[in-house]
Design an enzyme around this catalytic site. Structure first.
Site, short mmCIF file in Angstrom:
data_model
loop_
_atom_site.label_atom_id
_atom_site.label_comp_id
_atom_site.label_asym_id
_atom_site.label_seq_id
_atom_site.Cartn_x
_atom_site.Cartn_y
_atom_site.Cartn_z
CE LYS A 266 37.72 54.49 36.53
NZ LYS A 266 38.01 54.89 35.15
CG ASP B 117 43.03 47.74 38.95
OD1 ASP B 117 43.82 47.46 39.86
OD2 ASP B 117 41.90 47.22 38.85
CG MET C 254 35.77 51.39 45.19
SD MET C 254 35.51 51.08 43.41
CE MET C 254 34.27 49.77 43.45
#
Lengths: 279, 279
Positions: free
Chosen positions: A68, A46, A183
């Site tokens: 992402k 990732d 996050m």
């Protein structure tokens, strides 16, 4: 490196290792993850896995991006799990590498359950989570004798991208004296407001650590009341880990990385503060 | 191991590295901690650092024990910090090695502040904490999409050895859906009772993981209401890490270590349970 051999398990063809890469510094890789980098046929990684870590893969090892990141389409979780199954069924030695730890807001459990469903053997290799190791690189202990016997780790958004609503934010505000947010940059204004509404002081110390344990690490020391506005004013970039609580003040004494570059450390920052408050 | 060199910092004479050794498996050491084991003149370690890890030190490296263990006198924290200062002042390359992570209930911050006061340069090397990596070796994720957006780590005793009284146990009970207890075996009866009084269901799933990520790992699956009595009945030995919450049920699907020894895993343990409850 010394020469004592360790009896490492083999990353076998047709199997998947779900491994954490730690927060950024390749030195924070585990020996097992490093061993897997030297064995894998393909790495599915990732966005949070650093270039320095990926550079340690063996020559000829394939790289597939499954994270992402702004501007790129995000693969769906089911597609990633399906891809892992396909690669394993093709007889590859598959290393699924995630930033931090795969089971700390990393969806490693979901991917593992998909492997179980497909009958693909797997191993979980823990990694250093940014909420612990990334903060340590900023000189912030997640626990400290004088400040807290508990710490809570919270993700700043749920699956829809919104602030997790199922959480009891009042209880979280009153619970652990130190909170660590993952996050959470996007929703920091609302999260900070909920915590203050739950009884957390607006002047409580906050540190926003951007790109922790990488050469681009930046630390913004602020307060709960001002953190969202200051993060915006300073153009703080994700990924961030955010610490809330008195341990943040220990950074004046524990910023060992700053000290390597000349910062003078204070032996007892909390006593200093108590003395100041006492007048 | 592959051959790409990493530009590791040097553990210099007269300095101290405060490093985590992880929960037990030497494969969970970080590359940095492994590098330090190959450089140190002396290692000051606690009881939770495994023999397998200490075996990786360079020939001729001294070992000093500075932990708490039944039957042996426990050195005071101030004495340990003083010893680190003396060793560094004698020009040694000092590795202070702790089980897990030095800043997760490990008193690493205190030792670092003592080094600052003495003017001894230091570095903090994070480790895999038992509450994350030890549970992963038992097949228990500390977070999972379907169960929790937050997790709280709590130590089971304060400095006096008693249950930490400054904590708001009611808020902790209502806060994070998953709680992870460190060093809580001794007071588990009282802690479980406080959490139940705070609203946590007595039938909530609990796993007690003894000697996590070592060859002697044992896992007891139980409930909050019964865990203290069952731990005693089964003679569970410390060190333990204890997980409380629905993620414990995922072990039926994620016990990869058990699967390596023949256990059949269930692809979706939580769905199975929901279906059962729906009749």
């Amino acid at each position: 490196m010394n020469k004592v051999p360790i009896d490492f398990p083999e990353l076998k063809p047709g199997t998947v290792w779900l491994a954490g890469a730690g927060p950024g510094d390749p030195g924070l890789l585990t020996l097992l993850a490093h061993h897997a980098l030297g064995q894998a046929d393909v790495i599915v990684h990732d966005a949070l896995v650093s270039e320095g870590v990926l550079a340690l893969r063996r020559p000829g090892c394939g790289l597939e991006y499954a994270g992402k990141r702004g501007g790129r389409p995000s693969p769906r979780q089911a597609d990633i799990s399906h891809r892992l199954v396909l690669l394993a069924r093709a007889g590859k030695r598959v290393l699924r590498l995630k930033g931090g730890d795969p089971l700390v807001f990393g969806r490693g459990g979901e991917e593992a359950l998909a492997l179980v469903e497909a009958g693909v053997p797997f191993r979980i290799v823990p990694g250093i989570s940014a909420g612990i190791g990334g903060l340590a690189y900023a000189g912030i202990p997640v626990t400290h004798r004088d400040t807290n016997s508990a710490v809570t780790f919270i993700t700043g958004h749920d699956l829809t991208g919104a602030v997790p609503e199922r959480l009891d934010w009042d209880a979280l505000a009153r619970g652990a004296p130190v909170l660590v947010l993952y996050m959470a940059l996007k929703h920091l204004d609302r999260i900070a407001a909920r915590l203050i509404a739950g009884g957390r002081p607006a002047d409580q110390a906050v540190a926003i650590v951007s790109k922790a344990a990488t050469p681009d690490q930046q630390v913004l020391e602020t307060t709960l009341g001002r953190c969202a506005a200051e993060a915006e004013a300073h153009n703080i970039e994700p990924p961030c880990v955010i610490a809330i609580g008195e341990t943040v003040r220990l950074r004046a004494g524990l910023d060992w990385l700053g000290a390597l570059h000349g910062r003078t450390l204070t032996p007892d920052p909390l006593r200093l503060r108590r003395d100041r408050e006492a007048g």
